[in-house]
Motif scaffolding. Sequence first.
Motif, PDB file in Angstrom:
ATOM      1  N   SER A 203      64.517  -3.503  92.375  1.00  0.00           N
ATOM      2  CA  SER A 203      63.641  -2.898  93.463  1.00  0.00           C
ATOM      3  C   SER A 203      64.200  -1.455  94.076  1.00  0.00           C
ATOM      4  O   SER A 203      63.300  -0.540  94.490  1.00  0.00           O
ATOM      5  CB  SER A 203      63.785  -3.929  94.600  1.00  0.00           C
ATOM      6  OG  SER A 203      62.960  -5.204  94.311  1.00  0.00           O
ATOM      7  N   ALA A 204      65.423  -1.165  94.093  1.00  0.00           N
ATOM      8  CA  ALA A 204      65.843  -0.131  94.660  1.00  0.00           C
ATOM      9  C   ALA A 204      65.481   1.155  93.795  1.00  0.00           C
ATOM     10  O   ALA A 204      64.998   2.145  94.515  1.00  0.00           O
ATOM     11  CB  ALA A 204      67.414   0.010  94.606  1.00  0.00           C
ATOM     12  N   ARG A 205      65.397   1.133  92.684  1.00  0.00           N
ATOM     13  CA  ARG A 205      65.032   2.237  91.832  1.00  0.00           C
ATOM     14  C   ARG A 205      63.737   2.437  92.253  1.00  0.00           C
ATOM     15  O   ARG A 205      63.173   3.716  92.062  1.00  0.00           O
ATOM     16  CB  ARG A 205      65.559   2.036  90.530  1.00  0.00           C
ATOM     17  CG  ARG A 205      67.002   2.329  90.288  1.00  0.00           C
ATOM     18  CD  ARG A 205      67.310   2.200  88.508  1.00  0.00           C
ATOM     19  NE  ARG A 205      68.813   2.301  88.396  1.00  0.00           N
ATOM     20  CZ  ARG A 205      69.510   1.341  88.281  1.00  0.00           C
ATOM     21  NH1 ARG A 205      69.027   0.011  88.460  1.00  0.00           N
ATOM     22  NH2 ARG A 205      70.898   1.445  88.053  1.00  0.00           N
TER      23      ARG A 205
ATOM     24  N   VAL B  56      52.613   3.938  99.241  1.00  0.00           N
ATOM     25  CA  VAL B  56      53.060   2.661  99.523  1.00  0.00           C
ATOM     26  C   VAL B  56      53.751   1.768  98.568  1.00  0.00           C
ATOM     27  O   VAL B  56      54.036   0.863  98.880  1.00  0.00           O
ATOM     28  CB  VAL B  56      51.629   2.057 100.030  1.00  0.00           C
ATOM     29  CG1 VAL B  56      50.701   1.701  98.770  1.00  0.00           C
ATOM     30  CG2 VAL B  56      51.804   0.683 100.804  1.00  0.00           C
ATOM     31  N   ALA B  57      53.823   2.297  97.438  1.00  0.00           N
ATOM     32  CA  ALA B  57      54.532   1.541  96.078  1.00  0.00           C
ATOM     33  C   ALA B  57      55.802   1.160  96.736  1.00  0.00           C
ATOM     34  O   ALA B  57      56.399   0.086  95.894  1.00  0.00           O
ATOM     35  CB  ALA B  57      54.513   2.367  94.913  1.00  0.00           C
ATOM     36  N   ASP B  58      56.524   1.883  97.574  1.00  0.00           N
ATOM     37  CA  ASP B  58      57.881   1.502  97.938  1.00  0.00           C
ATOM     38  C   ASP B  58      57.921   0.544  98.896  1.00  0.00           C
ATOM     39  O   ASP B  58      59.156  -0.306  99.031  1.00  0.00           O
ATOM     40  CB  ASP B  58      58.765   2.944  98.476  1.00  0.00           C
ATOM     41  CG  ASP B  58      57.754   3.485  99.494  1.00  0.00           C
ATOM     42  OD1 ASP B  58      56.647   3.000  99.930  1.00  0.00           O
ATOM     43  OD2 ASP B  58      58.165   4.737  99.911  1.00  0.00           O
ATOM     44  N   SER B  59      57.064   0.121  99.778  1.00  0.00           N
ATOM     45  CA  SER B  59      56.862  -0.675 100.746  1.00  0.00           C
ATOM     46  C   SER B  59      57.338  -2.237 100.424  1.00  0.00           C
ATOM     47  O   SER B  59      58.469  -2.581 101.044  1.00  0.00           O
ATOM     48  CB  SER B  59      55.738  -0.737 101.504  1.00  0.00           C
ATOM     49  OG  SER B  59      55.590  -1.519 102.498  1.00  0.00           O
ATOM     50  N   PRO B  60      56.842  -2.732  99.441  1.00  0.00           N
ATOM     51  CA  PRO B  60      57.255  -4.167  98.984  1.00  0.00           C
ATOM     52  C   PRO B  60      58.526  -4.208  98.419  1.00  0.00           C
ATOM     53  O   PRO B  60      59.289  -5.422  98.742  1.00  0.00           O
ATOM     54  CB  PRO B  60      56.001  -4.594  97.981  1.00  0.00           C
ATOM     55  CG  PRO B  60      55.475  -3.224  97.306  1.00  0.00           C
ATOM     56  CD  PRO B  60      55.681  -2.326  98.517  1.00  0.00           C
ATOM     57  N   GLN B  61      59.175  -3.138  97.946  1.00  0.00           N
ATOM     58  CA  GLN B  61      60.463  -3.190  97.244  1.00  0.00           C
ATOM     59  C   GLN B  61      61.402  -2.945  98.354  1.00  0.00           C
ATOM     60  O   GLN B  61      62.430  -3.800  98.362  1.00  0.00           O
ATOM     61  CB  GLN B  61      60.603  -1.921  96.355  1.00  0.00           C
ATOM     62  CG  GLN B  61      59.490  -2.088  95.177  1.00  0.00           C
ATOM     63  CD  GLN B  61      59.367  -3.435  94.514  1.00  0.00           C
ATOM     64  OE1 GLN B  61      60.522  -4.228  94.250  1.00  0.00           O
ATOM     65  NE2 GLN B  61      57.964  -3.627  94.095  1.00  0.00           N
TER      66      GLN B  61
END
Length: 391
Positions: free
Chosen positions: A271-273, A313-318
């Motif tokens: 998730s971090a990457r 927004v792709a980073d939000s769930p991660q």
Amino acid sequence: MATIAMAQLLGTSLWFSANSAADDLMANWGLGNTDIGWLTGAVQGGFILGTLIMALTGLADRYRASTVFVASAIAGALFNAGFAMGADGLASAMAFRFLVGLSLAGIYPMGMKLIVGWAPERTGQALAQLVAMLTLGTALPHALRELGTGLPWQLVILASSGLALLAAGLIHALGDGPHLPLGRPGQTTGARPGAVLKAFRIGRFRAAAWGYFGHMWELYAFWTLVPLLVSHTLPAGWIPGLGTFGMAFGIIGAGALGCWLGGRLSLRVGSARVALAALATSGACALVFALCWRDLPALALGLLLLVWGASVVADSPQFSALSARACPQEWVGAALAMQNAIGFAITVVSIAATTSLFDRIGPDAVWLLIPGPIIGVLGFALASRRAGATS
């Protein structure tokens, strides 16, 4: 997972329902772009208060997540209908929108908790599906407006209320998952009120929170600006048969694809990457747009906005998945609610600032969004290094 994702799509259609009626509200009530920003800010303010109440009192972990979601979706549908039928100016509209935001505090964080309760072993991918539906829910009022051109704006708003009631029915039928403690009224299953603040002492949680906060500075301000950016930078009729709201739906809705792809990638690279790559990409898109929007041809500008919409927004769930994994299970609901509260407080400032600046300098206002991704990436990296965190 499919039921929760669909309920999130339908329930969060309340969020930007007023923005889909922006043109009518500006014409009928004499509002400006700054006033529309205040309407969005009222929703954010209600959401902030609601999430703070749930986090600091322990309500997020004291009651069943499904019960909170259902009650909140019904309340949000009623307040949204009140906005459509009872508001007659900016002041009353802001009051109803504030109450809608208060209700959304029981929809979005509880949707995340429901996901954790059903699929804790694949939180990143599952939350990506959830946020993808939130993104489509955010874009949905623009699609309803595009399809309902010529209809009274009140009917478009009421359609969102009907969708939220359907969301309540879906979650009522589903119930809670087996992997989190089930709360009962009067019985505390989570941490003591206020104890959730200790989550910020956990290095991995603090790193994820930094990234999330930087991302939030950009996200909702961008979503608020999308119809304005489209109408001010892309030629009218550029895509035959598709108006401003249709293009806004496509740009915001592209975030659903970004979330889905990010969720799949998180299973391979972590998730971090994925979160950091998405945050850096959206920041780069903001920079290119700010530098080149006057010179790019319509096709290149449209593709840039689509990539920006997909990555923003792709980073939000991660980031949320990283936060959820860092906390003890009995704090998950409250910790995510607290993170949401702070993140959405940031959006109130960024929305007000960018919409006000847009009235003065137009699309160049996007320069104000760029510091968010920079701070998010640097904050996550520095906090992770200090905590010795690994993805």
